[in-house]
Design a protein around this motif. Structure first.
Motif, PDB file in Angstrom:
ATOM      1  N   TRP A 227       0.870  -1.154  -0.077  1.00 40.14           N
ATOM      2  CA  TRP A 227       0.037  -0.047  -0.020  1.00 40.14           C
ATOM      3  C   TRP A 227       0.975   1.241   0.170  1.00 40.14           C
ATOM      4  O   TRP A 227       1.764   1.400   0.780  1.00 40.14           O
ATOM      5  N   PRO A 228       0.672   2.312  -0.847  1.00 35.28           N
ATOM      6  CA  PRO A 228       1.377   3.428  -1.128  1.00 35.28           C
ATOM      7  C   PRO A 228       1.087   4.533  -0.023  1.00 35.28           C
ATOM      8  O   PRO A 228       0.898   5.563  -0.463  1.00 35.28           O
ATOM      9  N   SER A 229       1.268   4.252   1.252  1.00 33.42           N
ATOM     10  CA  SER A 229       0.683   5.167   2.284  1.00 33.42           C
ATOM     11  C   SER A 229       1.556   6.507   2.186  1.00 33.42           C
ATOM     12  O   SER A 229       0.955   7.641   2.453  1.00 33.42           O
ATOM     13  N   GLY A 230       2.887   6.567   2.110  1.00 29.82           N
ATOM     14  CA  GLY A 230       3.542   7.674   1.948  1.00 29.82           C
ATOM     15  C   GLY A 230       3.421   8.347   0.761  1.00 29.82           C
ATOM     16  O   GLY A 230       3.210   9.696   0.848  1.00 29.82           O
ATOM     17  N   GLU A 231       3.188   7.863  -0.289  1.00 31.12           N
ATOM     18  CA  GLU A 231       2.871   8.624  -1.484  1.00 31.12           C
ATOM     19  C   GLU A 231       1.424   9.129  -1.295  1.00 31.12           C
ATOM     20  O   GLU A 231       1.217  10.257  -2.095  1.00 31.12           O
ATOM     21  N   VAL A 232       0.507   8.643  -0.770  1.00 29.32           N
ATOM     22  CA  VAL A 232      -0.942   9.130  -0.892  1.00 29.32           C
ATOM     23  C   VAL A 232      -1.026  10.173   0.112  1.00 29.32           C
ATOM     24  O   VAL A 232      -1.468  11.429  -0.200  1.00 29.32           O
ATOM     25  N   ILE A 233      -0.032  10.414   1.343  1.00 35.61           N
ATOM     26  CA  ILE A 233      -0.104  11.812   1.878  1.00 35.61           C
ATOM     27  C   ILE A 233       0.682  12.547   1.142  1.00 35.61           C
ATOM     28  O   ILE A 233       0.184  13.822   1.246  1.00 35.61           O
ATOM     29  N   ALA A 234       1.852  12.343   0.705  1.00 36.50           N
ATOM     30  CA  ALA A 234       2.845  13.548   0.020  1.00 36.50           C
ATOM     31  C   ALA A 234       2.048  14.075  -1.077  1.00 36.50           C
ATOM     32  O   ALA A 234       2.234  15.195  -1.206  1.00 36.50           O
ATOM     33  N   VAL A 235       1.372  13.457  -1.806  1.00 36.21           N
ATOM     34  CA  VAL A 235       0.722  13.985  -2.957  1.00 36.21           C
ATOM     35  C   VAL A 235      -0.342  14.803  -2.624  1.00 36.21           C
ATOM     36  O   VAL A 235      -0.469  16.046  -3.138  1.00 36.21           O
ATOM     37  N   GLN A 236      -1.259  14.867  -1.439  1.00 38.77           N
ATOM     38  CA  GLN A 236      -2.275  15.902  -1.228  1.00 38.77           C
ATOM     39  C   GLN A 236      -1.314  16.982  -0.642  1.00 38.77           C
ATOM     40  O   GLN A 236      -1.633  18.262  -1.051  1.00 38.77           O
ATOM     41  N   SER A 237      -0.196  16.831   0.205  1.00 39.38           N
ATOM     42  CA  SER A 237       0.570  18.061   0.457  1.00 39.38           C
ATOM     43  C   SER A 237       1.366  18.957  -0.632  1.00 39.38           C
ATOM     44  O   SER A 237       1.514  19.892  -0.790  1.00 39.38           O
ATOM     45  N   TRP A 238       1.775  17.983  -1.886  1.00 38.44           N
ATOM     46  CA  TRP A 238       2.242  18.638  -2.758  1.00 38.44           C
ATOM     47  C   TRP A 238       1.357  19.402  -3.408  1.00 38.44           C
ATOM     48  O   TRP A 238       1.687  20.568  -3.969  1.00 38.44           O
ATOM     49  N   MET A 239       0.076  19.123  -3.590  1.00 37.49           N
ATOM     50  CA  MET A 239      -0.943  19.658  -4.404  1.00 37.49           C
ATOM     51  C   MET A 239      -1.329  21.178  -3.742  1.00 37.49           C
ATOM     52  O   MET A 239      -1.436  22.251  -4.036  1.00 37.49           O
ATOM     53  N   ALA A 240      -1.383  20.766  -2.157  1.00 35.74           N
ATOM     54  CA  ALA A 240      -1.569  22.064  -1.240  1.00 35.74           C
ATOM     55  C   ALA A 240      -0.743  23.022  -1.478  1.00 35.74           C
ATOM     56  O   ALA A 240      -0.758  24.342  -1.365  1.00 35.74           O
ATOM     57  N   ALA A 241       0.835  22.663  -1.565  1.00 33.02           N
ATOM     58  CA  ALA A 241       1.654  23.677  -1.365  1.00 33.02           C
ATOM     59  C   ALA A 241       1.923  24.342  -2.786  1.00 33.02           C
ATOM     60  O   ALA A 241       2.151  25.584  -2.822  1.00 33.02           O
ATOM     61  N   THR A 242       1.666  23.517  -3.777  1.00 34.47           N
ATOM     62  CA  THR A 242       1.773  24.225  -5.384  1.00 34.47           C
ATOM     63  C   THR A 242       0.446  25.081  -5.457  1.00 34.47           C
ATOM     64  O   THR A 242       0.704  26.147  -6.046  1.00 34.47           O
ATOM     65  N   ARG A 243      -0.717  24.837  -4.650  1.00 36.34           N
ATOM     66  CA  ARG A 243      -1.740  25.974  -4.857  1.00 36.34           C
ATOM     67  C   ARG A 243      -1.147  27.245  -4.296  1.00 36.34           C
ATOM     68  O   ARG A 243      -1.670  28.312  -4.799  1.00 36.34           O
ATOM     69  N   GLU A 244      -0.491  27.238  -3.059  1.00 33.62           N
ATOM     70  CA  GLU A 244       0.148  28.381  -2.513  1.00 33.62           C
ATOM     71  C   GLU A 244       0.741  29.283  -3.384  1.00 33.62           C
ATOM     72  O   GLU A 244       0.609  30.298  -3.641  1.00 33.62           O
ATOM     73  N   VAL A 245       1.709  28.526  -4.217  1.00 34.21           N
ATOM     74  CA  VAL A 245       2.709  29.175  -5.209  1.00 34.21           C
ATOM     75  C   VAL A 245       1.971  29.656  -6.235  1.00 34.21           C
ATOM     76  O   VAL A 245       2.032  30.785  -6.677  1.00 34.21           O
ATOM     77  N   LEU A 246       0.964  28.926  -6.786  1.00 32.82           N
ATOM     78  CA  LEU A 246       0.414  29.453  -8.187  1.00 32.82           C
ATOM     79  C   LEU A 246      -0.744  30.633  -7.852  1.00 32.82           C
ATOM     80  O   LEU A 246      -0.666  31.623  -8.585  1.00 32.82           O
ATOM     81  N   VAL A 247      -1.166  30.656  -6.723  1.00 25.19           N
ATOM     82  CA  VAL A 247      -2.217  31.621  -6.190  1.00 25.19           C
ATOM     83  C   VAL A 247      -1.074  33.269  -6.069  1.00 25.19           C
ATOM     84  O   VAL A 247      -1.332  34.322  -6.351  1.00 25.19           O
ATOM     85  N   ASP A 248       0.113  32.982  -4.894  1.00 27.02           N
ATOM     86  CA  ASP A 248       0.697  34.099  -4.724  1.00 27.02           C
ATOM     87  C   ASP A 248       1.442  34.660  -5.763  1.00 27.02           C
ATOM     88  O   ASP A 248       1.757  35.718  -5.934  1.00 27.02           O
ATOM     89  N   SER A 249       1.967  33.767  -6.806  1.00 26.66           N
ATOM     90  CA  SER A 249       2.536  34.276  -7.994  1.00 26.66           C
ATOM     91  C   SER A 249       1.831  35.146  -8.965  1.00 26.66           C
ATOM     92  O   SER A 249       2.288  35.750 -10.035  1.00 26.66           O
ATOM     93  N   GLY A 250       0.285  34.887  -9.103  1.00 23.70           N
ATOM     94  CA  GLY A 250      -0.604  35.768  -9.809  1.00 23.70           C
ATOM     95  C   GLY A 250      -0.883  34.819 -10.916  1.00 23.70           C
ATOM     96  O   GLY A 250      -1.682  35.233 -11.744  1.00 23.70           O
ATOM     97  N   LEU A 251      -0.246  33.594 -10.931  1.00 25.00           N
ATOM     98  CA  LEU A 251      -0.491  32.560 -12.440  1.00 25.00           C
ATOM     99  C   LEU A 251      -1.948  32.636 -12.439  1.00 25.00           C
ATOM    100  O   LEU A 251      -2.640  32.336 -13.343  1.00 25.00           O
ATOM    101  N   VAL A 252      -2.747  32.095 -11.050  1.00 23.84           N
ATOM    102  CA  VAL A 252      -4.128  31.796 -11.120  1.00 23.84           C
ATOM    103  C   VAL A 252      -4.931  32.853 -11.766  1.00 23.84           C
ATOM    104  O   VAL A 252      -5.904  32.646 -12.425  1.00 23.84           O
ATOM    105  N   ALA A 253      -4.724  34.164 -10.970  1.00 23.72           N
ATOM    106  CA  ALA A 253      -5.410  35.121 -11.653  1.00 23.72           C
ATOM    107  C   ALA A 253      -5.238  35.419 -12.983  1.00 23.72           C
ATOM    108  O   ALA A 253      -6.164  35.708 -13.717  1.00 23.72           O
ATOM    109  N   GLU A 254      -3.840  35.386 -13.644  1.00 20.23           N
ATOM    110  CA  GLU A 254      -3.819  35.431 -14.995  1.00 20.23           C
ATOM    111  C   GLU A 254      -4.464  34.499 -15.822  1.00 20.23           C
ATOM    112  O   GLU A 254      -5.135  34.975 -16.789  1.00 20.23           O
ATOM    113  N   ALA A 255      -4.288  33.413 -15.348  1.00 14.82           N
ATOM    114  CA  ALA A 255      -5.133  32.109 -15.947  1.00 14.82           C
ATOM    115  C   ALA A 255      -6.539  32.240 -16.147  1.00 14.82           C
ATOM    116  O   ALA A 255      -7.387  32.286 -16.936  1.00 14.82           O
ATOM    117  N   GLN A 256      -7.095  32.763 -14.837  1.00 14.09           N
ATOM    118  CA  GLN A 256      -8.663  33.293 -14.944  1.00 14.09           C
ATOM    119  C   GLN A 256      -9.071  34.392 -15.674  1.00 14.09           C
ATOM    120  O   GLN A 256      -9.948  34.201 -16.695  1.00 14.09           O
TER     121      GLN A 256
END
Length: 366
Positions: free
Chosen positions: A170-199
């Motif tokens: 069972w990929p227990s570590g991978e399951v946890i890490a992937v959610q954290s990767w997405m949450a951290a990337t969301r912070e970057v995309l929003v703070d950088s203005g890339l999400v606002a520009e995409a919208q």
């Protein structure tokens, strides 16, 4: 939390619409429907007795029938009947808790003379088994394409493991890490203005992980996505879909980056992977770091890096650098049995904690 968006709506570009059963119309030559029979208590995988009306059959093959410790999944084919056919399930010595079809809990009639038998009405109207993927996917939607950031979180339960996943560790570590990767990337995309520009451009980024519960889609090895769709739907031409593979400690070590119409390009440590829009303008560049981290570089800066807060273990808190300096940290937690998740983001003068609850059998947020 944002409103729930159906999987069908996202794929069709009609964000914000819920799954609906179409009105009766001209019958298809063959239509399809899936359902999951949920046990009261997880145990040794087994197969229940299923009785269908005349003219309807169970689809054969391991992608259409799967027994896990928690459930039994199967697909039916026959003449379209949006109003529903009557299905009887008897599971000797296994009390049935629920039956899921699409994103719905079906009403159950329990046999007063046989506590192991339930009967229910199953709408049959999908054009293919794959079109009924919502039955097997337990996803929560945390962002919509129209916002510039589509985000769904897969809730992977080891007792529901299907396809290849019951045959490997069972990929227990991978399951946890992937959610954290997405949450951290969301912070970057929003703070950088890339999400606002995409919208602004009616484009969107898409954050997605991998699922262990869907035999229709062999979603392995463990990976996550930060995709870019230069249009309002996932049908956008020249979309870029990276596949960031992670190991048991959640370290990203490979990116198989697809460009719609252009195939896949492999990227490894220290190899910059540019993402372009449909006109060829640079949107962002990602580079896998030695040790499993990831650099995210918008064309106009500043540069961001996501690294492990401690050593090279990405199953714990992640640290985000901005311009090479510590900026924020992110940790996630997901209790798939209770349907409770948390995302915790911290900075020197910043703290944000998001708690949300969801239906553990469908992923719909409450």
């Amino acid at each position: 939390m944002q409103n729930h968006v159906s999987r069908r709506a996202v794929l069709a570009g009609a964000a914000g619409l819920a799954v609906t059963v179409p009105a009766a119309g001209p019958a298809l030559a063959t239509a399809y429907a899936g359902f999951r029979v949920v046990r009261q208590k997880a145990g040794l995988p087994s197969v229940p007795e299923i009785t269908l009306p005349a003219g309807y059959t169970l689809m054969t093959g391991t992608q259409y029938q799967a027994a896990s410790r928690a459930e039994y999944l199967c697909f039916v084919q026959g003449e379209a009947d949006p109003a529903g056919i009557r299905v009887s399930v008897r599971w000797p010595d296994v009390p049935v808790k629920d039956v899921i079809a699409g994103e719905r809990h079906l009403a159950l009639e329990r046999d007063p003379d046989d506590r192991f038998r339930v009967t229910f009405t199953l709408p049959v109207y999908r054009a293919s088994a794959t079109a009924d993927s919502p039955t097997v996917q337990v996803w929560s939607y945390l962002g919509q394409p129209a916002s510039g950031l589509y985000w769904h979180v897969e809730h992977n339960d080891p007792d529901r493991a299907a396809g290849v996943w019951p045959t490997v560790a069972w990929p227990s570590g991978e399951v946890i890490a992937v959610q954290s990767w997405m949450a951290a990337t969301r912070e970057v995309l929003v703070d950088s203005g890339l999400v606002a520009e995409a919208q602004r451009r009616s484009h969107f980024f898409a954050l997605m992980g991998f699922e262990t519960n869907n035999p229709l889609h062999p979603d392995n090895p463990p990976h996550w996505h930060m995709s870019y769709y230069p249009g309002p739907t996932m049908g956008a031409a020249k979309a870029t879909v990276p596949h960031y593979w992670v190991d048991a400690l959640g370290r990203t070590f490979y990116n198989g980056q697809d460009v719609q119409g252009g195939g896949r390009t492999p990227y490894r440590v220290d190899q910059p992977a540019p993402i372009y829009d449909a006109e060829g303008a640079l949107v962002i560049t990602t580079t896998i770091r030695a040790g499993g981290g990831l650099d995210l570089d918008p064309p106009n800066g500043p540069a961001y890096s996501i690294i492990a807060a401690v050593g090279q273990d990405f199953t714990g808190r992640l640290k985000i650098l901005k311009g090479g300096r510590p900026w924020r940290s992110v940790a996630t937690r997901d209790n798939v049995r209770q349907g409770k998740a948390r995302m915790d983001v911290r900075g020197t003068d910043f703290h944000s904690r998001t708690d949300y609850t969801y239906d553990p059998l469908t992923g719909i947020t409450r």
